[in-house]
Write a protein that holds these residues in place. Sequence first.
Motif, PDB file in Angstrom:
ATOM      1  N   ARG A 257     -31.552 -11.308 -17.692  1.00  0.00           N
ATOM      2  CA  ARG A 257     -30.188 -11.305 -17.144  1.00  0.00           C
ATOM      3  C   ARG A 257     -29.680 -12.719 -16.924  1.00  0.00           C
ATOM      4  NH1 ARG A 257     -29.897  -9.452 -12.208  1.00  0.00           N
ATOM      5  NH2 ARG A 257     -27.671  -8.960 -12.325  1.00  0.00           N
ATOM      6  N   LEU A 258     -30.575 -13.630 -16.491  1.00  0.00           N
ATOM      7  CA  LEU A 258     -30.124 -14.996 -16.258  1.00  0.00           C
ATOM      8  C   LEU A 258     -29.890 -15.731 -17.572  1.00  0.00           C
ATOM      9  CD1 LEU A 258     -29.347 -16.911 -14.021  1.00  0.00           C
ATOM     10  CD2 LEU A 258     -31.698 -17.783 -14.021  1.00  0.00           C
ATOM     11  N   ILE A 259     -30.755 -15.512 -18.559  1.00  0.00           N
ATOM     12  CA  ILE A 259     -30.523 -16.123 -19.875  1.00  0.00           C
ATOM     13  C   ILE A 259     -29.173 -15.682 -20.422  1.00  0.00           C
ATOM     14  CG2 ILE A 259     -31.277 -16.140 -22.291  1.00  0.00           C
ATOM     15  CD1 ILE A 259     -34.175 -15.879 -21.215  1.00  0.00           C
ATOM     16  N   GLU A 260     -28.881 -14.393 -20.337  1.00  0.00           N
ATOM     17  CA  GLU A 260     -27.607 -13.894 -20.858  1.00  0.00           C
ATOM     18  C   GLU A 260     -26.429 -14.403 -20.042  1.00  0.00           C
ATOM     19  OE1 GLU A 260     -27.192 -12.220 -23.740  1.00  0.00           O
ATOM     20  OE2 GLU A 260     -29.322 -12.676 -24.005  1.00  0.00           O
ATOM     21  N   SER A 261     -26.624 -14.618 -18.754  1.00  0.00           N
ATOM     22  CA  SER A 261     -25.551 -15.183 -17.920  1.00  0.00           C
ATOM     23  C   SER A 261     -25.213 -16.608 -18.335  1.00  0.00           C
ATOM     24  CB  SER A 261     -25.957 -15.160 -16.444  1.00  0.00           C
ATOM     25  OG  SER A 261     -26.174 -13.839 -15.987  1.00  0.00           O
ATOM     26  N   ALA A 262     -26.220 -17.325 -18.847  1.00  0.00           N
ATOM     27  CA  ALA A 262     -26.036 -18.732 -19.210  1.00  0.00           C
ATOM     28  C   ALA A 262     -25.698 -18.937 -20.678  1.00  0.00           C
ATOM     29  CB  ALA A 262     -27.310 -19.510 -18.867  1.00  0.00           C
ATOM     30  N   ALA A 263     -25.713 -17.866 -21.463  1.00  0.00           N
ATOM     31  CA  ALA A 263     -25.512 -17.982 -22.910  1.00  0.00           C
ATOM     32  C   ALA A 263     -24.036 -17.897 -23.267  1.00  0.00           C
ATOM     33  CB  ALA A 263     -26.285 -16.888 -23.639  1.00  0.00           C
ATOM     34  N   ALA A 264     -23.620 -18.786 -24.155  1.00  0.00           N
ATOM     35  CA  ALA A 264     -22.248 -18.769 -24.664  1.00  0.00           C
ATOM     36  C   ALA A 264     -22.140 -17.774 -25.822  1.00  0.00           C
ATOM     37  CB  ALA A 264     -21.851 -20.164 -25.119  1.00  0.00           C
ATOM     38  N   GLU A 265     -20.927 -17.574 -26.293  1.00  0.00           N
ATOM     39  CA  GLU A 265     -20.687 -16.628 -27.391  1.00  0.00           C
ATOM     40  C   GLU A 265     -21.474 -16.991 -28.646  1.00  0.00           C
ATOM     41  OE1 GLU A 265     -19.052 -13.792 -27.769  1.00  0.00           O
ATOM     42  OE2 GLU A 265     -18.531 -13.681 -25.639  1.00  0.00           O
ATOM     43  N   ASP A 266     -21.705 -18.282 -28.857  1.00  0.00           N
ATOM     44  CA  ASP A 266     -22.428 -18.712 -30.059  1.00  0.00           C
ATOM     45  C   ASP A 266     -23.943 -18.652 -29.893  1.00  0.00           C
ATOM     46  OD1 ASP A 266     -22.906 -20.814 -28.328  1.00  0.00           O
ATOM     47  OD2 ASP A 266     -22.047 -22.363 -29.623  1.00  0.00           O
ATOM     48  N   GLY A 267     -24.418 -18.160 -28.727  1.00  0.00           N
ATOM     49  CA  GLY A 267     -25.845 -18.032 -28.494  1.00  0.00           C
ATOM     50  C   GLY A 267     -26.486 -19.232 -27.835  1.00  0.00           C
ATOM     51  N   GLN A 268     -25.753 -20.330 -27.677  1.00  0.00           N
ATOM     52  CA  GLN A 268     -26.308 -21.502 -27.002  1.00  0.00           C
ATOM     53  C   GLN A 268     -26.437 -21.219 -25.504  1.00  0.00           C
ATOM     54  OE1 GLN A 268     -27.179 -24.954 -28.211  1.00  0.00           O
ATOM     55  NE2 GLN A 268     -27.577 -23.474 -29.845  1.00  0.00           N
ATOM     56  N   VAL A 269     -27.616 -21.504 -24.961  1.00  0.00           N
ATOM     57  CA  VAL A 269     -27.854 -21.334 -23.532  1.00  0.00           C
ATOM     58  C   VAL A 269     -27.610 -22.667 -22.843  1.00  0.00           C
ATOM     59  CG1 VAL A 269     -29.604 -20.841 -21.772  1.00  0.00           C
ATOM     60  CG2 VAL A 269     -29.469 -19.439 -23.848  1.00  0.00           C
ATOM     61  N   HIS A 270     -26.755 -22.659 -21.831  1.00  0.00           N
ATOM     62  CA  HIS A 270     -26.386 -23.867 -21.111  1.00  0.00           C
ATOM     63  C   HIS A 270     -27.062 -23.894 -19.738  1.00  0.00           C
ATOM     64  CE1 HIS A 270     -23.326 -24.972 -24.071  1.00  0.00           C
ATOM     65  NE2 HIS A 270     -23.008 -23.684 -24.117  1.00  0.00           N
ATOM     66  N   PRO A 271     -27.259 -25.082 -19.168  1.00  0.00           N
ATOM     67  CA  PRO A 271     -27.754 -25.130 -17.787  1.00  0.00           C
ATOM     68  C   PRO A 271     -26.859 -24.285 -16.888  1.00  0.00           C
ATOM     69  CG  PRO A 271     -27.781 -27.310 -18.762  1.00  0.00           C
ATOM     70  CD  PRO A 271     -27.058 -26.424 -19.734  1.00  0.00           C
ATOM     71  N   PHE A 272     -27.482 -23.663 -15.896  1.00  0.00           N
ATOM     72  CA  PHE A 272     -26.758 -22.699 -15.060  1.00  0.00           C
ATOM     73  C   PHE A 272     -27.270 -22.826 -13.632  1.00  0.00           C
ATOM     74  CE2 PHE A 272     -26.227 -18.656 -12.942  1.00  0.00           C
ATOM     75  CZ  PHE A 272     -25.028 -18.142 -13.399  1.00  0.00           C
ATOM     76  N   GLU A 273     -26.369 -22.781 -12.668  1.00  0.00           N
ATOM     77  CA  GLU A 273     -26.765 -22.685 -11.264  1.00  0.00           C
ATOM     78  C   GLU A 273     -25.663 -21.968 -10.510  1.00  0.00           C
ATOM     79  OE1 GLU A 273     -28.416 -25.346  -7.489  1.00  0.00           O
ATOM     80  OE2 GLU A 273     -28.116 -26.269  -9.460  1.00  0.00           O
ATOM     81  N   GLY A 274     -26.017 -20.865  -9.859  1.00  0.00           N
ATOM     82  CA  GLY A 274     -25.033 -20.099  -9.115  1.00  0.00           C
ATOM     83  C   GLY A 274     -25.363 -18.623  -9.121  1.00  0.00           C
ATOM     84  N   ASP A 275     -24.392 -17.822  -8.715  1.00  0.00           N
ATOM     85  CA  ASP A 275     -24.586 -16.381  -8.631  1.00  0.00           C
ATOM     86  C   ASP A 275     -24.323 -15.715  -9.977  1.00  0.00           C
ATOM     87  OD1 ASP A 275     -25.185 -16.582  -5.985  1.00  0.00           O
ATOM     88  OD2 ASP A 275     -23.276 -15.803  -5.242  1.00  0.00           O
ATOM     89  N   THR A 276     -25.066 -14.651 -10.244  1.00  0.00           N
ATOM     90  CA  THR A 276     -24.763 -13.794 -11.384  1.00  0.00           C
ATOM     91  C   THR A 276     -24.780 -12.338 -10.928  1.00  0.00           C
ATOM     92  OG1 THR A 276     -25.394 -13.072 -13.600  1.00  0.00           O
ATOM     93  CG2 THR A 276     -27.190 -13.751 -12.128  1.00  0.00           C
ATOM     94  N   ALA A 277     -23.830 -11.586 -11.421  1.00  0.00           N
ATOM     95  CA  ALA A 277     -23.789 -10.146 -11.175  1.00  0.00           C
ATOM     96  C   ALA A 277     -23.664  -9.430 -12.517  1.00  0.00           C
ATOM     97  CB  ALA A 277     -22.624  -9.790 -10.250  1.00  0.00           C
ATOM     98  N   ILE A 278     -24.255 -10.014 -13.553  1.00  0.00           N
ATOM     99  CA  ILE A 278     -24.143  -9.439 -14.897  1.00  0.00           C
ATOM    100  C   ILE A 278     -24.717  -8.017 -14.920  1.00  0.00           C
ATOM    101  CG2 ILE A 278     -26.332 -10.442 -15.685  1.00  0.00           C
ATOM    102  CD1 ILE A 278     -24.994 -10.871 -18.422  1.00  0.00           C
ATOM    103  N   PHE A 279     -24.020  -7.113 -15.570  1.00  0.00           N
ATOM    104  CA  PHE A 279     -24.404  -5.703 -15.665  1.00  0.00           C
ATOM    105  C   PHE A 279     -24.437  -5.363 -17.150  1.00  0.00           C
ATOM    106  CE2 PHE A 279     -22.892  -1.109 -14.547  1.00  0.00           C
ATOM    107  CZ  PHE A 279     -24.173  -0.628 -14.768  1.00  0.00           C
ATOM    108  N   ILE A 280     -25.632  -5.172 -17.679  1.00  0.00           N
ATOM    109  CA  ILE A 280     -25.814  -4.985 -19.118  1.00  0.00           C
ATOM    110  C   ILE A 280     -26.027  -3.509 -19.414  1.00  0.00           C
ATOM    111  CG2 ILE A 280     -27.309  -5.519 -21.079  1.00  0.00           C
ATOM    112  CD1 ILE A 280     -27.840  -8.239 -19.784  1.00  0.00           C
ATOM    113  N   THR A 281     -25.141  -2.947 -20.220  1.00  0.00           N
ATOM    114  CA  THR A 281     -25.210  -1.541 -20.606  1.00  0.00           C
ATOM    115  C   THR A 281     -25.071  -1.446 -22.130  1.00  0.00           C
ATOM    116  OG1 THR A 281     -22.815  -1.295 -20.280  1.00  0.00           O
ATOM    117  CG2 THR A 281     -24.231  -0.737 -18.404  1.00  0.00           C
ATOM    118  N   PRO A 282     -25.405  -0.294 -22.721  1.00  0.00           N
ATOM    119  CA  PRO A 282     -25.280  -0.148 -24.172  1.00  0.00           C
ATOM    120  C   PRO A 282     -23.911  -0.571 -24.684  1.00  0.00           C
ATOM    121  CG  PRO A 282     -26.516   1.682 -23.305  1.00  0.00           C
ATOM    122  CD  PRO A 282     -26.027   0.904 -22.103  1.00  0.00           C
ATOM    123  N   GLY A 283     -23.935  -1.298 -25.782  1.00  0.00           N
ATOM    124  CA  GLY A 283     -22.727  -1.896 -26.342  1.00  0.00           C
ATOM    125  C   GLY A 283     -22.687  -3.395 -26.122  1.00  0.00           C
ATOM    126  N   TYR A 284     -23.515  -3.879 -25.187  1.00  0.00           N
ATOM    127  CA  TYR A 284     -23.583  -5.319 -24.931  1.00  0.00           C
ATOM    128  C   TYR A 284     -24.219  -6.031 -26.135  1.00  0.00           C
ATOM    129  CZ  TYR A 284     -24.912  -9.759 -22.780  1.00  0.00           C
ATOM    130  OH  TYR A 284     -25.068 -11.085 -22.508  1.00  0.00           O
TER     131      TYR A 284
END
Length: 341
Positions: A257-284
Motif C-alpha cells: 500500500r505504501l509503495i503504491e501510495s508513492a508511485a507515479a502514473e509512470d511507475g516511478q516510486v518517489h520518496p514519501f512521508e505522510g499519511d496514506t488512506a489508499i484503498f485498493i480494490t479490483p480495477g486498480y
Amino acid sequence: MRVDLFDFDLPADRIALRPATPRDAARMLVVRGDVLADRAVSDLPNELRAGDLLVFNDTRVIPAQLEGTRGEARIGATLHKREGPRRWQAFVRNAKRLKAGDRILFGEGVEAEVADKLDTGAVTLDFLGDEPVEILLERAGRMPLPPYIAQRRPADAQDRADYQTMFATREGAVAAPTAALHFTDRLMAGLAARGIEHTTLTLHVGAGTFLPVKADDTDDHRMHAEWGRIDAATAARINATRAAGNRVIAVGTTSLRLIESAAAEDGQVHPFEGDTAIFITPGYRFRGSDGLMTNFHLPKSTLFMLVSALMGTDRMQAAYAHAIAEGYRFYSYGDGSLLLP
C-alpha cells in the motif's frame, strides 16, 4: 463494487492462535497466475529469482492496548494513530461515557485527558506527565492482539516477542505487518545466497486495519489513514530493480500500500512521508509492485479486496477455498501466500 463478492466461509478452527515454530516452518501457498502450489515459507528462495527485491515494513508494534477508569466507568482504549508527541487517536470501549476534558486513569501512574471525540468514532487522548509515552505504554499497556485472537485468549508475555518481526526497529504500529513474521536469519541467508535482495520502508499500521467493512458497496467505505515513509535510497532501489527488468515483491499489504501510495502514473516510486488512506480494490492498476507475500485475510475485508485486485477475485476465491480445504492456518499468526500475477 458489492462487498459480498469478497465473502467466504472460514471454519473457526482455521484461525491460528500462535505462530509456527520456527517461524519459517509456516506453510506458503504459491499462486502463480492460475497455478496453485503448496510450499513452506522456507522454500521462498526457490520461488523467487535472482535480482528480485523484497520490501519489508520495519515498523515496531507498541503495547497500545490500555484498560482504565473514569470515575466508576471502565474504559478500554486501543491507540491507533499518533497525532503528536503526547497525543494519540484511539478506539475506545465505553466512549459514550466520555467527554472532552475527562481524565482516564490507566494505572501504573499513566493518565490521559480526552481532547476530542471525532466523527469517525475515535477519541483523541493527550497523555499527561513528562515521561515519553513509549515508557508509559511499556508500563501500563498490553500488546494489541487482533480481535479474532484476543476474543479467544488474552495477550501474554510470549506475544511480546511473537508479535514483532525481525525487522521491527521504528516504534509506532499497533498491529504487526504479519507477512514478515515468517522471516528468520536462516531464511534471509538463503535468500541472499540466491541473489534475492531486500530493503525496508516504514508504515505504522493502525488498528483500523481490523475494522470490518460495514458498507454494502466499496465506494461507501472510508479507510483510516496511516503514517508512512519511503526514503530516497529505498525509492531508488525499487526503481533500479524494475529498470533492470527484475521484480519488486512487497512483503505484506502494508508495504504494498505504501509503495503504491508513492508511485507515479509512470511507475516511478518517489520518496514519501505522510499519511496514506489508499484503498485498493479490483480495477486498480498497480504501478510500483510486481508481487506480494501476505497472510490469509478476513472475509469482506479491505485486505482480501486488495489481493483480489492483484490476482483477480475469482482466482483468490479459488485459492482461499484450496487453503481452507488443505488446512492452512489463517490470519496474523497463520500461514502465508506468495502472489505472483
